[in-house]
Write an enzyme that holds these catalytic residues in place. Structure first.
Site, short mmCIF file in Angstrom:
data_model
loop_
_atom_site.label_atom_id
_atom_site.label_comp_id
_atom_site.label_asym_id
_atom_site.label_seq_id
_atom_site.Cartn_x
_atom_site.Cartn_y
_atom_site.Cartn_z
N LYS A 13 96.71 95.14 61.50
CA LYS A 13 95.28 95.45 61.40
C LYS A 13 94.43 94.58 62.32
O LYS A 13 93.51 95.07 62.96
CB LYS A 13 94.79 95.27 59.96
CG LYS A 13 95.44 96.16 58.94
CD LYS A 13 94.71 96.11 57.61
CE LYS A 13 94.53 94.70 57.07
NZ LYS A 13 95.80 94.01 56.76
N ARG A 88 89.63 94.48 49.24
CA ARG A 88 91.04 94.33 48.88
C ARG A 88 91.35 95.00 47.54
O ARG A 88 92.52 95.19 47.22
CB ARG A 88 91.42 92.84 48.79
CG ARG A 88 91.49 92.12 50.12
CD ARG A 88 91.97 90.69 49.92
NE ARG A 88 91.89 89.90 51.13
CZ ARG A 88 92.82 89.84 52.07
NH1 ARG A 88 93.93 90.53 51.91
NH2 ARG A 88 92.66 89.10 53.14
N ARG A 156 106.53 79.38 59.51
CA ARG A 156 105.49 79.06 58.54
C ARG A 156 105.90 79.57 57.16
O ARG A 156 106.62 80.57 57.04
CB ARG A 156 104.16 79.69 58.93
CG ARG A 156 103.58 79.18 60.25
CD ARG A 156 102.27 79.87 60.57
NE ARG A 156 102.40 81.32 60.54
CZ ARG A 156 101.41 82.15 60.84
NH1 ARG A 156 100.23 81.67 61.16
NH2 ARG A 156 101.60 83.46 60.81
#
Length: 210
Positions: A13, A88, A156
């Site tokens: 996105k 969201r 990460r």
């Protein structure tokens, strides 16, 4: 044109938001970025967000919505904007409606969970300069070593497969229902995410032009 980009974490996105931003000259608004901006500028909502962040808590909907409202009131949003990462949840989408914000199009970038896990778990970043690599798509010259500064490449925590799967579960539970919410308004278009970014971008631009 007022746009919302939907899609799972790792669907691309952010990249598509940047491409649309360049093409239409409208700002791409990422929830994470505007919260950091509000914190830095010390706005009323930014200070409220800081209280929750300092306490190690999630910033609640009403504060996030307040920060979004502040951002959308700025002059650069007069001709349109791209929302990436907001809403969201259904309550956030309803709050956006209650603010009187008119959304023209909602583009959902569909990528399978398997592809998302593969994409994200293959990422590696330089422990020193932050340069980004991928085990399949952007390999360093020397394995495990940054091309730029020679420091060690690391994975990460957010890119670990278990973490990615947890994020996907949250997405399916909380955010995916937005597809039905916006489909009922006739504003939703689904774009199948392609292997090559440029191919996904072409499909997204086709939606914008129709």
């Amino acid at each position: 044109m007022n746009l919302i980009l939907l899609g799972a974490p790792g669907a691309g996105k952010g990249t598509q938001a940047e491409k649309i931003c360049e093409k239409l000259s409208i700002p791409a608004i990422s929830t994470g970025n505007i919260i950091r901006e509000a914190l830095a500028n010390g706005t009323e909502m930014g200070l409220k967000a800081k209280e929750y962040i300092n306490a190690g808590q999630l910033v609640p909907d009403e504060v996030v919505i307040g920060i979004i409202k502040e951002r959308l009131s700025k002059d650069d949003c007069r001709n349109g904007f791209i929302l990436d990462g907001f809403p969201r949840t259904i309550p956030q989408a309803q709050a956006l409606d209650e603010m009187g914000v008119v959304i023209d199009k909602v583009i959902d970038i569909e990528v399978s969970d398997e592809t998302v896990v593969k994409r994200m778990s293959g990422r590696r970043v330089c422990s020193k300069c932050g340069a980004s690599y991928h085990l399949e798509h952007r390999r360093p010259i020397n394995e495990g070593v940054c091309d730029n500064c020679g420091a060690e490449l690391i994975q990460r925590k957010d890119d670990h497969p278990d973490t990615v799967l947890d994020r996907l579960n949250v997405y399916h539970e909380q955010t995916e229902p937005l597809k039905d919410y916006y489909n009922k308004t006739g504003k939703l278009t689904v774009v199948e995410g392609q292997e090559e970014v440029k191919d996904t971008t072409r499909l997204v631009f086709e939606v914008l032009e129709n």
